[in-house]
Design a protein around this motif. Structure first.
Motif, PDB file in Angstrom:
ATOM      1  N   ILE A   6     -38.969 -52.368 -19.481  1.00  0.00           N
ATOM      2  CA  ILE A   6     -40.304 -51.831 -19.718  1.00  0.00           C
ATOM      3  C   ILE A   6     -41.234 -52.390 -18.641  1.00  0.00           C
ATOM      4  CG2 ILE A   6     -42.187 -51.662 -21.347  1.00  0.00           C
ATOM      5  CD1 ILE A   6     -40.012 -52.463 -23.473  1.00  0.00           C
ATOM      6  N   ASN A  10     -50.888 -53.443 -19.123  1.00  0.00           N
ATOM      7  CA  ASN A  10     -50.305 -53.397 -20.462  1.00  0.00           C
ATOM      8  C   ASN A  10     -51.060 -54.359 -21.379  1.00  0.00           C
ATOM      9  OD1 ASN A  10     -48.647 -53.723 -22.723  1.00  0.00           O
ATOM     10  ND2 ASN A  10     -46.871 -53.090 -21.541  1.00  0.00           N
ATOM     11  N   ALA A  47     -43.682 -49.307 -26.840  1.00  0.00           N
ATOM     12  CA  ALA A  47     -42.994 -48.753 -25.682  1.00  0.00           C
ATOM     13  C   ALA A  47     -41.851 -47.910 -26.194  1.00  0.00           C
ATOM     14  CB  ALA A  47     -42.472 -49.858 -24.780  1.00  0.00           C
TER      15      ALA A  47
END
Lengths: 101, 168
Positions: B86, A27, B79
């Protein structure tokens, strides 16, 4: 106990953890968190040397610039991530591989 | 008094390092972001112990008030917000540990074996001295930093703005 070595060791730990976050996270925001950890460790180093080694405040002034650059970098990086998310519907850094040969 | 000082120092040190470990290893990104809050607080506390009062205040104002808020916005905006769950998996964790341990060992050896010059700074308020340094010795970097901030402000706005496609 409260010496330069203690602060430098904390700084090394922060640096290494930030590097680990940059290497293992997918991420993009998490990678940015790793970068912030590394910048914090650099600032801690500057302030520790300013306190224990040089006897003046040049190191603390350098740490002020580290904070400034971190703020600018975070703002631009998050704007780029928003665009990446809009294009790809994901914020994972290994999805952005258009430039791979 | 000295003992109390040591206890508080080690509390801040453990807070910094422990929450940094949570940042790196927690499987949910929002928990990482909030752990980063405690890391920044811990570093601010260490700045206080290094007699850097101005920097401790700036650390809390800019990092906790600015950068961390930005990061949490970034988490939410990149997201699908249905839960706080998440995920952000780590990959190649064990491969990455090899160079990480080597770098840590190398850095620690260097830090341990180098004889650093010592000229301890007395505890004084630092804000005035930093201000004078910024406007005399570091005037050019100071002005460059303001240009950098302006460029980052405009660039971030230009990048993050949502452009709707024209109908015609």
């Amino acid at each position: 106990m409260n010496s330069l070595l203690v602060y430098l060791t904390i700084s090394i730990v922060l640096f290494v953890l930030g590097l680990l976050a940059m290497m293992t996270r997918k991420n993009a925001v998490s990678v940015l968190m790793g970068i912030e950890l590394i910048l914090n460790s650099a600032g801690l180093n500057f302030v520790a040397f300013s306190r224990f080694s040089t006897g003046n405040l040049n190191g603390q002034t350098a740490a002020v610039f580290v904070i400034i650059v971190a703020a600018a970098e975070a703002a631009v990086a998050l704007a780029i991530f928003l665009n990446l998310y809009r294009l790809k519907a994901t914020a994972e850094v290994d999805q952005a591989d258009e430039l791979r040969g | 008094m000295e003992l109390l000082r040591h206890i508080i120092f080690w509390l801040f040190a453990v807070l910094t390092v422990g929450s940094a470990v949570v940042v790196v290893f927690h499987p949910r990104v929002i928990y990482s972001a909030f752990a980063l809050l405690f890391t920044f607080f811990g570093v601010a506390g260490l700045y206080v112990f290094l007699s850097a009062d101005f920097l401790a205040a700036a650390q809390i104002l800019i990092y906790v008030g600015g950068i961390l808020t930005l990061i949490i916005f970034g988490v939410f905006l990149t997201a699908k917000i249905t839960t706080l769950d998440i995920p952000h998996q780590t990959h190649q964790r064990y491969v990455a540990l090899v160079p990480i341990v080597m770098i840590a060992a190398g850095l620690f050896t260097v830090v341990k074996n180098t004889v650093w010059p010592t000229a301890p700074l007395p505890h004084h308020p630092t804000t005035q001295v930093i201000g004078e340094l910024l406007l005399t010795k570091y005037l050019v970097p100071f002005e460059l930093a303001s240009i950098l901030l302006l460029a980052a402000l405009i660039g971030a706005m230009r990048l993050a703005r949502y452009y709707r496609k024209r109908e015609d």
